[in-house]
Design an enzyme around this catalytic site. Structure first.
Site, PDB file in Angstrom:
ATOM      1  N   HIS A 194      29.169  43.579  34.376  1.00 19.71           N
ATOM      2  CA  HIS A 194      30.576  43.518  33.990  1.00 19.71           C
ATOM      3  C   HIS A 194      31.284  42.463  34.798  1.00 19.71           C
ATOM      4  CE1 HIS A 194      32.689  45.344  37.472  1.00 19.71           C
ATOM      5  NE2 HIS A 194      31.561  45.988  37.666  1.00 19.71           N
ATOM      6  N   CYS A 195      32.375  41.925  34.241  1.00 24.55           N
ATOM      7  CA  CYS A 195      33.224  41.004  34.968  1.00 24.55           C
ATOM      8  C   CYS A 195      34.560  41.702  35.220  1.00 24.55           C
ATOM      9  CB  CYS A 195      33.406  39.696  34.195  1.00 24.55           C
ATOM     10  SG  CYS A 195      34.169  39.902  32.571  1.00 24.55           S
ATOM     11  N   MET A 196      35.659  40.965  35.302  1.00 30.11           N
ATOM     12  CA  MET A 196      36.948  41.574  35.616  1.00 30.11           C
ATOM     13  C   MET A 196      37.439  42.496  34.512  1.00 30.11           C
ATOM     14  SD  MET A 196      38.075  40.692  38.606  1.00 30.11           S
ATOM     15  CE  MET A 196      39.846  40.943  38.474  1.00 30.11           C
TER      16      MET A 196
END
Length: 509
Positions: free
Chosen positions: A29-31
């Site tokens: 996942h990213c932000m």
């Protein structure tokens, strides 16, 4: 429902809609997004997935990306990983007799599927940018946390409050930045296929105080010279040296010779070459950014704020991450991020205008009402993919709003009032705790807030008066049933408006 149960319920709702645990090959996942590697894209149920309450939208790139928003994605991802692991462990072993394909045929089929899925986005430049993003994005939470602590410490120092505590806060805020080169080296080696700790070891040379006793190109080196760019280059070099050693060093000597030669060769090149060169490049980046805003001012802000949304859509904004980080290292803040954040303000203003221009389209209006809070906090995907991009013209007028907001902040930079951010990642209202500048926190906050207001107003006015043709109004200003379609990374050809928006092709502009 408890928060943990809610996050697990969201993960449990998503998993069967992406083909189940057996269809998931990777989870990161990213932000704001849950990024999934999938074996078979055809098993994904896009419309049903978008109907999950926590899902803001989906983006199809080299990975299948589910937009959940900041905070939520960091809590849902571990629950999703647990469910995937449980599902894969409990899945029955395949029965060879029931499978008509040979192992070679299955391998060929899988390779063809992966190649077809990645072909449209596998250009060398975009692959390089993804590697850069994968190196720096994991560092963002620490940058945010340390940046907020730095802002709090600055406020306390200015107010002369808690003098016994501020030195401790300064240590917390500065410790990570002092060693950020090591983390960049570690992630770089990991991303380029080397041993991460060797990349970190070579990058650590850059921040070692003892380099101050070494001369290169007739000049004394200074600890930290070259910064993250030097660390990135040093770690990439270490990876290539390590791979060469793995090919030529006998296995019996590999454990001793390979790490020694990797650190020795890449370390010498770093000390007597890369640190100086990267230091000059880093200085040039800082000098150019200062020159651009002090001379270009409003014009530079207009261009940066206006074109940032298209850069995001193309994935090219990732190239700015090392530049932001270099500026933070050098100056304590990046002056580019507050200007680029104005693109989100233009998007918010455009969405509000769409809300008023389409009073009969309950579907789009519901999407806007649900997505606006996230938009104010700098999370733009729901408004981009659910509102402005499917309509066509409002996406352009949103860029106009961002251009005006960027010009406002750039103008004050030209007057000498620098507005910067001590970290990267947040935008919109979420950027306020990270603001810093050269004329006091009050002036910095006022200029940034003024830019947001200008962006909101310009995006609203441009969209309200120029965002809709007569045909566009006739097509969309009607009551429509909720529907959705898939967003692709290559362009807005099939962008949907989310679970409550009409499935429309982007309107002509």
């Amino acid at each position: 429902m408890a928060t943990e149960d809610k996050n697990r319920a969201t993960a449990a709702a998503i998993l069967p809609l992406v083909g189940g645990a057996a269809n998931v090959s990777s989870v990161v996942h990213c932000m704001t997004r849950l990024r999934l590697g999938l074996h078979d894209r055809s098993l994904v149920q896009d419309e049903a997935l978008k109907a999950v309450p926590a899902v803001m939208g989906v983006v199809e790139d080299d990975t299948y990306q589910i937009v959940l928003g900041p905070g939520t994605v960091a809590r849902v991802t571990p629950e999703f990983e647990k469910l995937v692991k449980e599902g894969q462990e409990s899945a029955p072993a395949p029965d060879p007799a029931a499978t008509p394909l040979t192992a070679e045929e299955l391998a060929t089929q899988g390779a063809e599927m992966r190649a077809a899925r990645k072909a449209k986005n596998a250009t060398p430049f975009k692959l390089f940018l993804r590697k850069i993003a994968n190196i720096f994005v994991p560092l963002i939470p620490a940058l945010i946390g340390c940046g907020i602590i730095a802002g709090l410490n600055g406020l306390l120092v200015n107010l002369e409050w808690l003098p016994s505590v501020t030195p401790a806060l300064a240590a917390m805020a500065s410790g990570f930045m002092a060693l950020i080169a090591v983390f960049v080296g570690y992630n770089t080696a990991k991303e380029f296929g080397g041993t991460p700790i060797l990349g970190g070891a070579v990058a650590a040379i850059i921040v070692f105080p003892g380099v101050a006793n070494i001369e290169a190109f007739g000049q004394k080196l200074s600890p930290g010279q070259g910064g993250v760019l030097g660390a990135l280059g040093a770690a990439v070099l270490a990876v290539y040296v390590e791979k060469w050693c793995r090919r030529w060093v006998p296995e019996a000597l590999d454990v001793l010779v390979t790490p020694t030669l990797t650190v020795l060769v890449s370390g010498l090149v770093t000390i007597f070459g890369l640190m100086y060169v990267a230091g000059e490049v880093s200085t040039a980046i800082g000098t150019f950014a200062d020159w651009l805003l002090s001379n270009g001012g409003a014009g530079a802000g207009l261009v940066l704020g206006g074109f940032f949304l298209p850069l995001v859509m193309l994935g090219l904004h990732q190239a700015l991450i090392p530049i932001h980080t270099t500026l933070i290292e050098q100056q304590g803040y990046t002056v580019l991020l507050p200007i680029l954040a104005m693109a989100g303000a233009g998007q918010v203003g455009a969405a509000i205008a769409v809300f008023f221009r389409l009073p009969r389209n309950e579907s789009i209006r519901r999407t806007i009402k649900s997505a606006l809070p996230a938009g104010f906090l700098g999370v733009g995907e729901p408004l981009i993919y659910g509102v402005s991009l499917p309509l066509g013209r409002p996406f352009i007028t949103a860029c106009v709003g961002g251009a005006f907001g960027g010009a406002f902040v750039g103008f004050f930079n030209q007057l000498g009032d620098a507005v910067g951010s001590t970290a990267i990642g947040p935008s919109g209202w979420a950027l306020f705790p990270l603001l810093d500048g050269n004329h006091g926190l009050g002036a910095t906050i006022a200029i940034y807030a003024g830019g947001l207001v200008v962006g909101y107003l310009a995006g609203f006015v441009a969209t309200y008066f120029f965002g809709f043709s007569k045909d566009l109004l006739a097509e969309f200003n009607v009551s429509q049933e909720p529907a959705a379609s898939t967003v692709t990374a290559s362009g807005p050809a099939t962008v949907g408006a989310g679970p409550e928006a009409p499935a429309k092709e982007p309107a002509g502009v």
